[in-house]
Motif scaffolding. Structure first.
Motif, PDB file in Angstrom:
ATOM      1  N   MET A 232       5.457  59.450 -33.481  1.00  0.00           N
ATOM      2  CA  MET A 232       6.637  58.610 -33.295  1.00  0.00           C
ATOM      3  C   MET A 232       6.210  57.172 -33.035  1.00  0.00           C
ATOM      4  O   MET A 232       5.289  56.920 -32.273  1.00  0.00           O
ATOM      5  CB  MET A 232       7.455  59.123 -32.114  1.00  0.00           C
ATOM      6  CG  MET A 232       8.777  58.377 -31.862  1.00  0.00           C
ATOM      7  SD  MET A 232       8.621  56.859 -30.898  1.00  0.00           S
ATOM      8  CE  MET A 232       7.905  57.443 -29.389  1.00  0.00           C
ATOM      9  N   SER A 233       6.856  56.232 -33.694  1.00  0.00           N
ATOM     10  CA  SER A 233       6.594  54.820 -33.469  1.00  0.00           C
ATOM     11  C   SER A 233       7.906  54.060 -33.566  1.00  0.00           C
ATOM     12  O   SER A 233       8.777  54.403 -34.372  1.00  0.00           O
ATOM     13  CB  SER A 233       5.597  54.282 -34.501  1.00  0.00           C
ATOM     14  OG  SER A 233       5.504  52.872 -34.413  1.00  0.00           O
ATOM     15  N   PHE A 234       8.040  53.037 -32.758  1.00  0.00           N
ATOM     16  CA  PHE A 234       9.251  52.224 -32.786  1.00  0.00           C
ATOM     17  C   PHE A 234       9.345  51.382 -34.058  1.00  0.00           C
ATOM     18  O   PHE A 234      10.397  50.822 -34.330  1.00  0.00           O
ATOM     19  CB  PHE A 234       9.296  51.304 -31.564  1.00  0.00           C
ATOM     20  CG  PHE A 234       9.959  51.933 -30.362  1.00  0.00           C
ATOM     21  CD1 PHE A 234      10.974  51.286 -29.691  1.00  0.00           C
ATOM     22  CD2 PHE A 234       9.555  53.177 -29.900  1.00  0.00           C
ATOM     23  CE1 PHE A 234      11.589  51.855 -28.589  1.00  0.00           C
ATOM     24  CE2 PHE A 234      10.152  53.756 -28.804  1.00  0.00           C
ATOM     25  CZ  PHE A 234      11.175  53.106 -28.144  1.00  0.00           C
ATOM     26  N   VAL A 235       8.264  51.275 -34.809  1.00  0.00           N
ATOM     27  CA  VAL A 235       8.280  50.450 -36.021  1.00  0.00           C
ATOM     28  C   VAL A 235       8.134  51.281 -37.292  1.00  0.00           C
ATOM     29  O   VAL A 235       8.240  50.759 -38.391  1.00  0.00           O
ATOM     30  CB  VAL A 235       7.170  49.379 -35.974  1.00  0.00           C
ATOM     31  CG1 VAL A 235       7.395  48.430 -34.817  1.00  0.00           C
ATOM     32  CG2 VAL A 235       5.788  50.013 -35.892  1.00  0.00           C
TER      33      VAL A 235
ATOM     34  N   TRP B 180      16.613  50.989 -27.492  1.00  0.00           N
ATOM     35  CA  TRP B 180      15.780  50.858 -26.299  1.00  0.00           C
ATOM     36  C   TRP B 180      16.336  49.786 -25.369  1.00  0.00           C
ATOM     37  O   TRP B 180      16.322  49.940 -24.144  1.00  0.00           O
ATOM     38  CB  TRP B 180      14.346  50.542 -26.693  1.00  0.00           C
ATOM     39  CG  TRP B 180      13.385  50.516 -25.535  1.00  0.00           C
ATOM     40  CD1 TRP B 180      12.681  49.449 -25.064  1.00  0.00           C
ATOM     41  CD2 TRP B 180      13.014  51.623 -24.704  1.00  0.00           C
ATOM     42  NE1 TRP B 180      11.910  49.805 -24.000  1.00  0.00           N
ATOM     43  CE2 TRP B 180      12.093  51.143 -23.756  1.00  0.00           C
ATOM     44  CE3 TRP B 180      13.384  52.963 -24.671  1.00  0.00           C
ATOM     45  CZ2 TRP B 180      11.537  51.958 -22.782  1.00  0.00           C
ATOM     46  CZ3 TRP B 180      12.824  53.785 -23.692  1.00  0.00           C
ATOM     47  CH2 TRP B 180      11.909  53.277 -22.767  1.00  0.00           C
ATOM     48  N   THR B 181      16.840  48.690 -25.922  1.00  0.00           N
ATOM     49  CA  THR B 181      17.455  47.640 -25.109  1.00  0.00           C
ATOM     50  C   THR B 181      18.603  48.197 -24.281  1.00  0.00           C
ATOM     51  O   THR B 181      18.806  47.811 -23.123  1.00  0.00           O
ATOM     52  CB  THR B 181      17.956  46.494 -26.008  1.00  0.00           C
ATOM     53  OG1 THR B 181      16.822  45.812 -26.576  1.00  0.00           O
ATOM     54  CG2 THR B 181      18.794  45.495 -25.232  1.00  0.00           C
TER      55      THR B 181
ATOM     56  N   SER C 111      10.339  42.141 -26.405  1.00  0.00           N
ATOM     57  CA  SER C 111       9.014  42.461 -26.948  1.00  0.00           C
ATOM     58  C   SER C 111       9.095  43.497 -28.060  1.00  0.00           C
ATOM     59  O   SER C 111       8.462  43.356 -29.108  1.00  0.00           O
ATOM     60  CB  SER C 111       8.091  42.970 -25.832  1.00  0.00           C
ATOM     61  OG  SER C 111       7.984  42.042 -24.784  1.00  0.00           O
ATOM     62  N   HIS C 112       9.878  44.559 -27.849  1.00  0.00           N
ATOM     63  CA  HIS C 112       9.996  45.600 -28.871  1.00  0.00           C
ATOM     64  C   HIS C 112      10.629  45.057 -30.147  1.00  0.00           C
ATOM     65  O   HIS C 112      10.223  45.411 -31.261  1.00  0.00           O
ATOM     66  CB  HIS C 112      10.818  46.775 -28.330  1.00  0.00           C
ATOM     67  CG  HIS C 112      10.066  47.674 -27.404  1.00  0.00           C
ATOM     68  ND1 HIS C 112       9.874  47.386 -26.077  1.00  0.00           N
ATOM     69  CD2 HIS C 112       9.441  48.861 -27.627  1.00  0.00           C
ATOM     70  CE1 HIS C 112       9.174  48.355 -25.512  1.00  0.00           C
ATOM     71  NE2 HIS C 112       8.900  49.274 -26.425  1.00  0.00           N
TER      72      HIS C 112
ATOM     73  N   VAL D 224       0.307  44.607 -30.235  1.00  0.00           N
ATOM     74  CA  VAL D 224       0.615  43.763 -29.084  1.00  0.00           C
ATOM     75  C   VAL D 224      -0.570  43.694 -28.130  1.00  0.00           C
ATOM     76  O   VAL D 224      -1.303  44.677 -27.957  1.00  0.00           O
ATOM     77  CB  VAL D 224       1.871  44.294 -28.341  1.00  0.00           C
ATOM     78  CG1 VAL D 224       1.674  45.737 -27.902  1.00  0.00           C
ATOM     79  CG2 VAL D 224       2.231  43.402 -27.164  1.00  0.00           C
ATOM     80  N   THR D 225      -0.770  42.518 -27.549  1.00  0.00           N
ATOM     81  CA  THR D 225      -1.773  42.314 -26.508  1.00  0.00           C
ATOM     82  C   THR D 225      -1.062  41.838 -25.252  1.00  0.00           C
ATOM     83  O   THR D 225      -0.386  40.804 -25.273  1.00  0.00           O
ATOM     84  CB  THR D 225      -2.823  41.276 -26.934  1.00  0.00           C
ATOM     85  OG1 THR D 225      -3.499  41.736 -28.102  1.00  0.00           O
ATOM     86  CG2 THR D 225      -3.832  41.035 -25.819  1.00  0.00           C
TER      87      THR D 225
END
Length: 306
Positions: A1-4, A76-77, A118-119, A157-158
């Protein structure tokens, strides 16, 4: 699963959204042997979730049912745990557009907070872009790293735990855009300019108070930014409803003219197809704003590095 990246089936370890209704939903981490309680009964992860397709209708133990949705930045927001005040989709959409973000963009952000923006930024710059996000609070920075890892976006992301006003973003001359959501953004304008690419990079600062905006604009001018402008986004919702109005009495002359294209005795011959005469009134559909609306959230100040 990935948000993108969309996944078709629910797997062990995924973050899924349990949808009970438009005003009722919550996230859940899918795990073997775990159960989730809802007002419609129990959801058993091993039998009810794992292996099922996202979007499936799941029947709970009391006979009620819910939908299991694949997570997106927008969902998610609406459901994330609040560690700080967050940005919502109304502001996020204009930020993404005005910063001219696209796949492959490099973005610097401060502060990370609860990770709502960020997401959305990560989804926009994927699969070849990158987000450098700075968070002053150590525990919030660690929690953000954990969430990005669980959501399958850690490679995009960092997260850095430091004071952006003193130490900057940790990068130089590579960012296409910079976003600031900190109490004193004017103190970070110099570091933002250093992080942006040689010319043409965009910057956005979010501030709830106009005094913060004034000081930020002065700092932007001092560092040579151009095209400085400030926006305020207010969301106003309209309800579509049937409205009845009385037909005005315009006198004999008006009656003579109305007989040409408006026959009050035969509604089917009215000049307006939406009119419906009943006892001296006309009915039509209209958009009516709610009596209450979401008020001021913050000011968005944009500028370009010249």
């Amino acid at each position: 699963m990935s948000f993108v990246e969309y996944g078709d089936t629910i797997k062990d370890g995924d973050t899924a959204i349990v949808f009970l209704g438009h005003e009722s939903m919550f996230p859940v981490k899918v795990q073997h042997g775990t159960v989730t309680q809802t007002k419609y009964g129990v959801i058993r992860h091993s039998t009810d979730l794992i292996g099922k397709k996202y979007g499936s209708k799941v029947t709970c133990s009391k006979g009620g049912w819910v939908f299991i949705l694949h997570p997106t930045p927008e969902l998610w927001t609406m459901n994330l745990p609040h560690r700080t005040q967050i940005l919502y989709s109304t502001d996020i959409s204009i930020i993404t557009m005005m910063l001219e973000l696209k796949p492959g963009s490099i973005v610097c952000e401060s502060g990370t907070g609860s990770g709502s923006l960020s997401h959305a930024l990560i989804r926009t710059v994927a699969p070849t872009g990158h987000l450098y996000t700075v968070e002053f609070h150590q525990q919030r920075a660690e929690k953000a790293r954990e969430e990005f890892r669980e959501h399958g976006v850690e490679h995009l992301v960092t997260v850095t735990n430091q004071d952006v006003c003193k130490n900057g973003f940790g990068v130089s001359s590579i960012a296409d855009a910079v976003f600031l959501d900190i109490p004193s953004p004017w103190e970070a304008i110099g570091h933002a300019k250093s992080a942006l690419k040689t010319e043409g990079g965009r910057i956005c600062s979010f501030s709830p108070c106009i005094e913060q905006v004034q000081r930020t604009c002065l700092a932007m001018e001092e560092y040579g930014f151009t095209e400085i402008n400030t926006l305020e986004i207010l969301l106003r919702v309209y309800n579509v409803k049937t409205v009845s109005l009385q037909i005005p009495d315009l006198g004999k002359a008006a009656e003579d003219n109305s007989s040409i294209g408006f026959d009050s005795s035969n509604p089917s011959k009215q000049g307006s197809p939406c009119a419906n005469l009943q006892q001296g009134t006309v009915q039509f559909k209209s958009g009516v704003p709610l009596r209450e609306m979401v008020g001021h959230t913050g000011y968005l100040t944009f500028a370009t590095k010249s």
